[in-house]
Write an enzyme that holds these catalytic residues in place. Structure first.
Site, short mmCIF file in Angstrom:
data_model
loop_
_atom_site.label_atom_id
_atom_site.label_comp_id
_atom_site.label_asym_id
_atom_site.label_seq_id
_atom_site.Cartn_x
_atom_site.Cartn_y
_atom_site.Cartn_z
N HIS A 41 9.01 1.37 1.90
CA HIS A 41 7.56 1.45 2.00
C HIS A 41 7.13 1.63 3.45
O HIS A 41 7.88 1.29 4.36
CB HIS A 41 6.88 0.14 1.56
CG HIS A 41 7.28 -0.37 0.23
ND1 HIS A 41 6.48 -0.26 -0.87
CD2 HIS A 41 8.38 -1.04 -0.17
CE1 HIS A 41 7.07 -0.84 -1.91
NE2 HIS A 41 8.23 -1.32 -1.51
N TYR A 42 5.87 2.06 3.67
CA TYR A 42 5.24 1.80 4.96
C TYR A 42 4.13 0.78 4.75
O TYR A 42 3.61 0.61 3.64
CB TYR A 42 4.75 3.06 5.67
CG TYR A 42 3.68 3.91 5.01
CD1 TYR A 42 2.49 3.36 4.55
CD2 TYR A 42 3.85 5.29 4.92
CE1 TYR A 42 1.50 4.17 3.99
CE2 TYR A 42 2.87 6.10 4.36
CZ TYR A 42 1.70 5.53 3.90
OH TYR A 42 0.74 6.32 3.35
N THR A 43 3.76 0.09 5.87
CA THR A 43 2.81 -1.01 5.73
C THR A 43 1.35 -0.57 5.84
O THR A 43 0.45 -1.33 5.51
CB THR A 43 3.04 -2.07 6.83
OG1 THR A 43 2.89 -1.44 8.11
CG2 THR A 43 4.44 -2.67 6.72
N GLU A 104 9.75 -2.95 4.04
CA GLU A 104 8.49 -2.44 4.60
C GLU A 104 8.73 -1.96 6.03
O GLU A 104 9.34 -2.67 6.84
CB GLU A 104 7.41 -3.53 4.61
CG GLU A 104 6.88 -3.89 3.23
CD GLU A 104 5.80 -2.93 2.72
OE1 GLU A 104 5.47 -1.95 3.45
OE2 GLU A 104 5.30 -3.15 1.60
N HIS A 151 8.46 4.19 -2.43
CA HIS A 151 7.43 3.69 -3.34
C HIS A 151 6.80 4.84 -4.13
O HIS A 151 6.48 4.71 -5.31
CB HIS A 151 6.36 2.93 -2.55
CG HIS A 151 5.63 1.91 -3.35
ND1 HIS A 151 4.62 1.14 -2.82
CD2 HIS A 151 5.75 1.53 -4.64
CE1 HIS A 151 4.15 0.34 -3.77
NE2 HIS A 151 4.81 0.57 -4.88
N ASP A 161 3.47 6.25 -0.09
CA ASP A 161 4.40 5.79 0.95
C ASP A 161 5.86 5.93 0.49
O ASP A 161 6.12 5.80 -0.70
CB ASP A 161 4.08 4.34 1.39
CG ASP A 161 4.22 3.31 0.27
OD1 ASP A 161 3.66 3.53 -0.82
OD2 ASP A 161 4.92 2.30 0.49
ZN LIG Z 1 4.55 0.63 -0.85
#
Ligand SMILES: [Zn+2]
Length: 256
Positions: A41-43, A104, A151, A161
């Site tokens: 993921h990215y945050t 993340e 994700h 993401d």
């Molecule tokens: Zn995500």
């Protein structure tokens, strides 16, 4: 007389768990890790805000990668479930929090400007750290390359993401995920002979490589979202959700 010290020791170590008496002397050889997937993921925020969000409940992830350096925050034990995937599906499996490790990455994601959407690039050093972490997790849990996903792969109707600037090609080059051989893609392009397959074909192929996608043969928004997710990963230069020849060749070049 010889068994007495051992018994005393096991009582000392094992304590008295509700009157149960556990015997660990007969162990099965047949078992495996509960971790089958790794989700990237990215945050959408900076480090401070990412830490606040992931520490204080509602959402969580096992690992957080800052934008710089080789530090990795270990925020949830791998044996525990973190709340990062939500409503998700991959290769027929659903709700992947229970069976995955969530990573993340600190990255702001996208900004919508009057000139269109812009995405924040990932510093190469951050991806170096990620690759080392992925290799470590994969080695310990035996995660299959096809099950290292973004994700957007497992929730293409809700999530974008880690986005089109995430360098999946580097993970492919590191042997972490399946990656189409350029020569094979060229060969498949020749075989397609300029004919873009129909929507039902794309839906079937996307399901074959893991995506949850409608199978009704219509090019609806849900299908476009899944094509976009696939393109962000394998052909990020154009991720418009439009079925085209190159996307078809990439799908054909991927193994099951
Ligand atoms: Zn995500």
């Amino acid at each position: 007389m010889k068994t007495l010290p051992l018994l005393a020791l096991s009582l000392l170590l094992g304590g008295c768990a509700g009157g149960l008496r556990f015997d660990d002397s007969q162990r099965s050889v047949d078992h495996g890790s509960r971790v089958e997937f790794i989700v990237v993921h990215y945050t959408s925020s900076d480090l401070d805000e990412s830490l606040r969000t992931l520490k204080n409940g509602g959402v969580s992830a096992h690992y957080l990668l800052p934008a710089e350096g080789d530090k990795v925050y270990r925020m949830v034990d791998e044996q525990r479930r973190a709340w990062h995937a939500g409503d998700s599906q991959w290769r027929g499996r659903t709700w992947l929090n229970a069976s995955s490790i969530g990573i993340e990455i600190v990255n702001r994601g996208y900004t919508d400007t009057p000139h269109g959407r812009t995405w924040q690039p990932y510093p190469p050093a951050q991806i170096d750290t990620l690759i080392a972490l992925l290799k470590d997790i994969q080695a310990r849990h035996g995660v299959a390359p096809i099950n290292i996903v973004g994700h957007s792969d497992i929730a293409p109707q809700r999530k974008v993401d880690p986005g089109p600037l995430f360098p999946w090609a580097r993970l492919g080059a590191a042997g972490l995920i399946p990656w189409p051989e350029p020569a094979t893609v060229q060969e498949r392009l020749r075989q397609l002979d300029g004919q873009v397959p129909g929507t039902a074909w794309f839906q079937h192929q996307l399901a074959r490589v893991g995506y949850a996608v409608p199978q009704h043969g219509e090019l609806d928004q849900a299908t476009r979202n899944v094509i976009t997710a696939f393109q962000m990963k394998y052909r990020p230069a154009r991720h418009d959700g439009q079925p085209d020849l190159h996307t078809a060749a990439l799908l054909l070049a991927l193994p099951d």
